[in-house]
Design a protein around this motif. Structure first.
Motif, PDB file in Angstrom:
ATOM      1  N   TYR A  88       4.895   4.780  -8.580  1.00 12.44           N
ATOM      2  CA  TYR A  88       4.139   4.199  -9.685  1.00 12.44           C
ATOM      3  C   TYR A  88       4.506   2.742  -9.840  1.00 12.44           C
ATOM      4  O   TYR A  88       5.650   2.358  -9.634  1.00 12.44           O
ATOM      5  N   ASN A 110       3.960   5.539  -2.116  1.00 15.82           N
ATOM      6  CA  ASN A 110       3.995   4.396  -3.031  1.00 15.82           C
ATOM      7  C   ASN A 110       4.225   4.883  -4.453  1.00 15.82           C
ATOM      8  O   ASN A 110       3.384   5.559  -5.029  1.00 15.82           O
ATOM      9  N   VAL A 138      -0.427   7.683  -1.566  1.00 14.29           N
ATOM     10  CA  VAL A 138       0.024   7.892  -2.946  1.00 14.29           C
ATOM     11  C   VAL A 138       1.458   8.425  -2.956  1.00 14.29           C
ATOM     12  O   VAL A 138       2.275   7.999  -3.776  1.00 14.29           O
ATOM     13  N   LYS A 188      -6.437   2.327  -5.596  1.00 15.21           N
ATOM     14  CA  LYS A 188      -5.658   1.395  -4.780  1.00 15.21           C
ATOM     15  C   LYS A 188      -5.436   1.969  -3.388  1.00 15.21           C
ATOM     16  O   LYS A 188      -5.530   1.251  -2.385  1.00 15.21           O
ATOM     17  N   ARG A 224      -4.150   4.706  -9.087  1.00 14.78           N
ATOM     18  CA  ARG A 224      -3.380   4.885  -7.858  1.00 14.78           C
ATOM     19  C   ARG A 224      -4.280   5.303  -6.693  1.00 14.78           C
ATOM     20  O   ARG A 224      -4.137   4.799  -5.574  1.00 14.78           O
TER      21      ARG A 224
END
Length: 93
Positions: free
Chosen positions: A92, A90, A87, A18, A15
């Motif tokens: 999981y 967004n 994070v 990304k 995560r």
């Protein structure tokens, strides 16, 4: 590290990686795990930015690049704030 801890660690590293790529428009993330001298685990996430010369593509080679984008403390705090916000926004996947 238990299996559940390993799973959680892997998920958060994915995560955050990304988030770095999306927020900072990096083209690649290097991941380096360490923990051999003291029994622990930590991960380094090293972004590679667009237009990085090929001779500096290695995860530690950036320190040899005179024009590498390096931030001072306030810029690092801002980066961490952007990553955290991404994070949190967004879920999981």
């Amino acid at each position: 590290m238990t299996l559940e801890e390993a799973k959680a660690f892997g998920v958060i590293m994915a995560r955050v990686s990304k988030a770095i790529m999306e927020c900072e428009k990096t083209e690649h993330i290097y991941s380096l795990a360490s923990g051999n001298s003291v029994p622990h685990l930590h991960m380094h996430l090293v972004p590679r930015y667009p237009n990085t010369p090929k001779q500096f593509w290695g995860p530690n080679d950036v320190y040899d690049w005179e024009d590498a984008p390096m931030g001072d403390n306030s810029e690092v705090v801002k980066l961490c704030t952007r990553i955290r916000a991404y994070v949190e926004r967004n879920a999981y996947e």
